[in-house]
Enzyme design. Structure first.
Site, PDB file in Angstrom:
ATOM      1  N   ASP A   1      -9.912  42.279  24.176  1.00  0.00           N
ATOM      2  CA  ASP A   1     -11.123  43.095  24.148  1.00  0.00           C
ATOM      3  C   ASP A   1     -10.707  44.517  23.809  1.00  0.00           C
ATOM      4  O   ASP A   1      -9.870  45.107  24.510  1.00  0.00           O
ATOM      5  CB  ASP A   1     -11.826  43.085  25.509  1.00  0.00           C
ATOM      6  CG  ASP A   1     -12.513  41.763  25.796  1.00  0.00           C
ATOM      7  OD1 ASP A   1     -12.841  41.043  24.841  1.00  0.00           O
ATOM      8  OD2 ASP A   1     -12.732  41.460  26.980  1.00  0.00           O
TER       9      ASP A   1
ATOM     10  N   ASP B   1     -22.748  35.245  25.269  1.00  0.00           N
ATOM     11  CA  ASP B   1     -22.601  35.764  26.628  1.00  0.00           C
ATOM     12  C   ASP B   1     -23.811  35.278  27.413  1.00  0.00           C
ATOM     13  O   ASP B   1     -24.952  35.584  27.053  1.00  0.00           O
ATOM     14  CB  ASP B   1     -22.577  37.299  26.621  1.00  0.00           C
ATOM     15  CG  ASP B   1     -21.433  37.852  25.781  1.00  0.00           C
ATOM     16  OD1 ASP B   1     -20.372  37.207  25.746  1.00  0.00           O
ATOM     17  OD2 ASP B   1     -21.604  38.916  25.159  1.00  0.00           O
TER      18      ASP B   1
END
Length: 252
Positions: free
Chosen positions: A11, A130
């Site tokens: 990330d 998500d």
């Protein structure tokens, strides 16, 4: 039978690898190029590189960073964040990515999935999702780095995306993200019953046992983790050896 894959996740925010809990409280854990090279040398099967604020801040994923990372690794590599068009995907693939993940832009314009699949092939198109459990027991899809509830039901969305041409699903449980409490097995089991494309489990890996469990109890073909690898709590060689001893198909 597909071999089970161990996939570290990078990330990235402002050019640095970061990690948080439930998508917030981000801390800096290193340089993405250095991390990618170290994971490749440790024997990971794939890498995922996500610019986690690209969509939110309305800026493109850094092509140059993708190119530098791609120069260091010789395994399949997925990049995502801020992909809004087939041309954006083309730039990522030209920079060295093997696959490109779409999330928020695909929710806003599902035709993006079809356009990219038609131009580059379904194998290049990863649907990143998500999701979080809603009060009624279903799962809702979130966008913009987990900041906004779309109200869309998870199972319906992944089925639509696969029909449009998504060749793989990267499924992140926001309830589990960064908690190290194990993967979201019920959500993964539910997804595997409605689509047949490969599924990467993301969110919640806290131990080697969690990785074994997700492969033994769900149809996930990939296990994505960040914290346990970034901080050296679990090594990739040890994980793969344990997988083989458990009778799982794995590339050593």
């Amino acid at each position: 039978m597909l071999k089970k894959r161990i996939i570290p996740c990078l990330d990235v925010k402002d050019g640095r690898v970061v990690k948080g809990i439930n998508f917030v409280n981000l801390t800096d854990v290193g340089d993405p190029v250095d991390a990618a090279r170290a994971y490749y040398e440790a024997g990971c099967d794939e890498l995922v590189f996500l610019d986690i604020t690209a969509t939110h801040e309305q800026r493109d994923t850094t092509v140059e960073m993708v190119r530098r990372v791609a120069e260091q690794v010789f395994i399949p590599f997925t990049v995502g964040g801020g992909i809004r068009s087939a041309e954006d995907m083309n730039r990522m693939l030209k920079a060295g990515a093997d696959k490109v993940a779409v999330n928020s832009s695909a929710l806003a314009n599902p035709q993006l999935i079809a356009d990219c699949a038609e131009k580059f092939g379904s194998q290049c198109v990863v649907l990143a999702v998500d999701a979080k459990k809603a009060a009624d027991g279903s799962w809702h899809v979130y966008l913009a780095g987990g900041r906004k509830d779309t109200g869309r039901e998870l199972l319906a969305w992944v089925q639509e995306a696969v029909r449009l041409g998504a060749g793989e699903i990267l499924l992140t449980s926001m309830d589990k993200d960064g908690t190290k409490s194990g993967f979201d097995l019920p959500m993964l089991q539910a997804i595997s019953q409605v689509v047949s494309v490969p599924i990467i489990a993301s969110g919640g890996a806290g131990s080697l046992e969690d990785i074994l469990e997700v492969f033994e109890k769900t149809a996930a073909t990939g296990a994505l983790a960040a914290s346990i690898f970034h901080y050296g709590q679990v090594s990739i060689p040890d994980t793969k050896q344990a997988m083989r001893e458990a009778g799982l198909e794995v590339r050593l």
